[in-house]
Motif scaffolding. Structure first.
Motif, PDB file in Angstrom:
ATOM      1  N   LEU A 208       0.824  -1.200   0.000  1.00 11.79           N
ATOM      2  CA  LEU A 208       0.000   0.000   0.000  1.00 11.79           C
ATOM      3  C   LEU A 208       0.867   1.261   0.000  1.00 11.79           C
ATOM      4  N   LEU A 209       1.913   1.247   0.825  1.00 13.07           N
ATOM      5  CA  LEU A 209       2.786   2.413   0.902  1.00 13.07           C
ATOM      6  C   LEU A 209       3.611   2.572  -0.375  1.00 13.07           C
ATOM      7  N   LYS A 210       4.046   1.462  -0.947  1.00 12.71           N
ATOM      8  CA  LYS A 210       4.790   1.528  -2.206  1.00 12.71           C
ATOM      9  C   LYS A 210       3.940   2.162  -3.311  1.00 12.71           C
ATOM     10  N   LYS A 211       2.643   1.844  -3.345  1.00  8.10           N
ATOM     11  CA  LYS A 211       1.754   2.440  -4.342  1.00  8.10           C
ATOM     12  C   LYS A 211       1.676   3.948  -4.168  1.00  8.10           C
ATOM     13  N   ALA A 212       1.708   4.414  -2.924  1.00 10.75           N
ATOM     14  CA  ALA A 212       1.681   5.856  -2.677  1.00 10.75           C
ATOM     15  C   ALA A 212       2.948   6.514  -3.214  1.00 10.75           C
ATOM     16  N   TYR A 213       4.101   5.899  -2.968  1.00 11.26           N
ATOM     17  CA  TYR A 213       5.348   6.431  -3.535  1.00 11.26           C
ATOM     18  C   TYR A 213       5.279   6.443  -5.057  1.00 11.26           C
ATOM     19  N   GLN A 214       4.795   5.347  -5.640  1.00 12.41           N
ATOM     20  CA  GLN A 214       4.775   5.229  -7.093  1.00 12.41           C
ATOM     21  C   GLN A 214       3.890   6.297  -7.733  1.00 12.41           C
ATOM     22  N   HIS A 215       2.854   6.694  -7.031  1.00 12.23           N
ATOM     23  CA  HIS A 215       1.914   7.685  -7.569  1.00 12.23           C
ATOM     24  C   HIS A 215       2.581   9.037  -7.793  1.00 12.23           C
ATOM     25  N   TYR A 216       3.657   9.307  -7.051  1.00  9.43           N
ATOM     26  CA  TYR A 216       4.277  10.630  -7.111  1.00  9.43           C
ATOM     27  C   TYR A 216       5.695  10.612  -7.673  1.00  9.43           C
ATOM     28  N   THR A 217       6.052   9.603  -8.422  1.00 14.46           N
ATOM     29  CA  THR A 217       7.361   9.574  -9.075  1.00 14.46           C
ATOM     30  C   THR A 217       7.209   9.034 -10.485  1.00 14.46           C
ATOM     31  N   ASP A 218       8.043   9.546 -11.396  1.00 16.81           N
ATOM     32  CA  ASP A 218       8.036   9.058 -12.775  1.00 16.81           C
ATOM     33  C   ASP A 218       8.853   7.784 -12.928  1.00 16.81           C
ATOM     34  N   ARG A 219       9.728   7.519 -11.958  1.00 16.37           N
ATOM     35  CA  ARG A 219      10.548   6.311 -12.027  1.00 16.37           C
ATOM     36  C   ARG A 219       9.819   5.128 -11.389  1.00 16.37           C
ATOM     37  N   GLU A 220      10.158   3.948 -11.842  1.00 16.40           N
ATOM     38  CA  GLU A 220       9.572   2.755 -11.243  1.00 16.40           C
ATOM     39  C   GLU A 220      10.131   2.559  -9.839  1.00 16.40           C
ATOM     40  N   CYS A 221       9.244   2.334  -8.883  1.00 14.31           N
ATOM     41  CA  CYS A 221       9.681   2.060  -7.516  1.00 14.31           C
ATOM     42  C   CYS A 221      10.103   0.598  -7.402  1.00 14.31           C
ATOM     43  N   ARG A 222      11.251   0.396  -6.812  1.00 13.30           N
ATOM     44  CA  ARG A 222      11.743  -0.950  -6.518  1.00 13.30           C
ATOM     45  C   ARG A 222      11.959  -1.070  -5.012  1.00 13.30           C
ATOM     46  N   LEU A 223      11.661  -2.238  -4.476  1.00  4.91           N
ATOM     47  CA  LEU A 223      11.652  -2.438  -3.037  1.00  4.91           C
ATOM     48  C   LEU A 223      12.709  -3.448  -2.592  1.00  4.91           C
ATOM     49  N   ILE A 224      13.493  -3.047  -1.609  1.00  2.00           N
ATOM     50  CA  ILE A 224      14.366  -3.959  -0.858  1.00  2.00           C
ATOM     51  C   ILE A 224      13.738  -4.119   0.517  1.00  2.00           C
ATOM     52  N   ALA A 225      13.528  -5.352   0.968  1.00  2.00           N
ATOM     53  CA  ALA A 225      12.960  -5.593   2.291  1.00  2.00           C
ATOM     54  C   ALA A 225      13.905  -6.473   3.092  1.00  2.00           C
ATOM     55  N   SER A 226      13.992  -6.197   4.383  1.00  2.00           N
ATOM     56  CA  SER A 226      14.917  -6.944   5.239  1.00  2.00           C
ATOM     57  C   SER A 226      14.234  -7.321   6.541  1.00  2.00           C
ATOM     58  N   GLY A 227      14.505  -8.542   6.995  1.00  2.00           N
ATOM     59  CA  GLY A 227      13.939  -9.012   8.247  1.00  2.00           C
ATOM     60  C   GLY A 227      14.628 -10.284   8.695  1.00  2.00           C
ATOM     61  N   ASP A 228      14.292 -10.731   9.898  1.00  2.00           N
ATOM     62  CA  ASP A 228      14.983 -11.896  10.456  1.00  2.00           C
ATOM     63  C   ASP A 228      14.050 -13.006  10.912  1.00  2.00           C
ATOM     64  N   GLY A 229      12.715 -12.743  10.942  1.00  2.00           N
ATOM     65  CA  GLY A 229      11.825 -13.731  11.531  1.00  2.00           C
ATOM     66  C   GLY A 229      10.651 -14.102  10.654  1.00  2.00           C
ATOM     67  N   PRO A 230       9.864 -15.087  11.080  1.00  2.00           N
ATOM     68  CA  PRO A 230       8.710 -15.534  10.297  1.00  2.00           C
ATOM     69  C   PRO A 230       7.706 -14.428  10.016  1.00  2.00           C
ATOM     70  N   ASN A 231       7.537 -13.479  10.947  1.00  2.00           N
ATOM     71  CA  ASN A 231       6.559 -12.416  10.707  1.00  2.00           C
ATOM     72  C   ASN A 231       7.040 -11.393   9.682  1.00  2.00           C
ATOM     73  N   ASP A 232       8.277 -11.550   9.185  1.00  2.00           N
ATOM     74  CA  ASP A 232       8.787 -10.689   8.117  1.00  2.00           C
ATOM     75  C   ASP A 232       8.589 -11.295   6.730  1.00  2.00           C
ATOM     76  N   LEU A 233       8.186 -12.544   6.656  1.00  2.00           N
ATOM     77  CA  LEU A 233       8.162 -13.231   5.363  1.00  2.00           C
ATOM     78  C   LEU A 233       7.188 -12.592   4.377  1.00  2.00           C
ATOM     79  N   ASP A 234       6.037 -12.129   4.844  1.00  2.00           N
ATOM     80  CA  ASP A 234       5.088 -11.497   3.924  1.00  2.00           C
ATOM     81  C   ASP A 234       5.699 -10.254   3.288  1.00  2.00           C
ATOM     82  N   MET A 235       6.467  -9.490   4.058  1.00  2.00           N
ATOM     83  CA  MET A 235       7.154  -8.317   3.526  1.00  2.00           C
ATOM     84  C   MET A 235       8.264  -8.732   2.565  1.00  2.00           C
TER      85      MET A 235
END
Length: 292
Positions: A208-235
């Motif tokens: 949802l937040l990435k879509k907000a960024y994308q709405h206001y930039t001409d460049r394609e948004c790319r995402l790096i996500a980092s985490g250490d546990g099972p509750n990070d897997l969806d991200m």
């Protein structure tokens, strides 16, 4: 550091976003220090690459950590339950956002009062083999988390989720999870706690937040996500590049079939910084890397 797969990237073609868990990732599992990550955080900031903090922590906890990290970007609380965007960060308020205390707030999760009502009803019928924050004293939260008393009080000022320190057996936990799901709630196993929350997760909120960024930039948004546990897997699943930060307390969670996955050798903020530096450093032998 082990990179299982890679692909060519050009930093000038994309608006990069970095979404990161806190405990065990940007913060050391034992000391909660972020010192080894500070230089990399400063480089990202000076390069115009926002770091989006995405944690099971509450708004008050996140506000304090944002100040310590010199971070003024949007952040996501309580495992994807709410997105806090500083007012004026984007040219317009995002759709479905409400205004409060200087933030635009998007709430894909459930309210804590509804979760506590479910826990009370369920506990009366099936028992409650767990310590939940709302029923715990500050001293009990301190003992369970290692936080200071002041930090424990902030951790208990929740609006969208309830952490449970499970004290029953695995069969009881599975039965509880099934009842929570049937009642319209989700559960996520974090590093120490089983979190009960609405039908959302870190990945949905990040998208949802990435879509907000994308709405206001001409460049394609790319995402790096980092985490250490099972509750990070969806991200991690929704990221263009997923970074699993090794933990001193548990094995890395499994993320099969992700096309661009990094698993760090070092733990905590040191491993996080090494992974980010590797991604954003040009190396003639590795065309996958890009300059920061």
């Amino acid at each position: 550091m082990t990179e299982t797969k890679s692909a060519a990237y050009n930093s000038s073609d994309f608006q990069w976003l970095v979404a990161s868990d806190l405990d065990g990732t940007l913060l050391d599992h034992f000391s909660y220090s972020h010192l080894p990550a500070n230089d990399t955080l400063e480089k990202l900031e000076s390069s115009g690459i926002p770091v989006i903090l995405n944690s099971s922590k509450t708004r008050d906890e996140m506000l304090e950590l944002r100040r310590a990290l010199n971070n003024e970007h949007p952040f996501i609380v309580e495992n994807g339950s709410a997105i806090f965007i500083p007012q004026g960060y984007f040219p317009q308020r995002p759709e479905f956002a409400r205004e409060e205390s200087g933030f635009w707030i998007v709430e894909p999760g459930a309210r804590r009062d509804d979760i506590l009502a479910f826990l009370q009803q369920d506990g009366e019928k099936h028992g409650a083999p767990y310590l939940n924050f709302a029923a715990a004293s500050t001293a009990e939260i301190v003992a369970a988390t290692g936080l200071t008393s002041a930090e424990a009080e902030k951790a208990n000022q929740r609006n969208y989720s309830e952490p449970l320190l499970w004290q029953g057996d695995e069969q009881e936990k599975l039965a509880f999870i099934a009842r929570a799901n049937a009642s319209g709630f989700a559960t996520l196993q974090g590093g120490r706690f089983l979190h009960v929350l609405g039908q959302t997760d870190k990945g949905r909120a990040t998208q949802l937040l990435k879509k907000a960024y994308q709405h206001y930039t001409d460049r394609e948004c790319r995402l790096i996500a980092s985490g250490d546990g099972p509750n990070d897997l969806d991200m991690l699943r929704v990221a263009d590049i997923a970074v699993i930060v090794r933990s001193p307390a548990h094995p890395p969670p499994s993320l099969p079939h992700h096309p661009h996955l990094i698993v760090t050798r070092e733990t905590g903020p040191r491993g996080w910084a090494e992974a980010i530096e590797e991604i954003f450093t040009t190396d003639s032998k590795h065309s996958a890397n890009i300059r920061m």
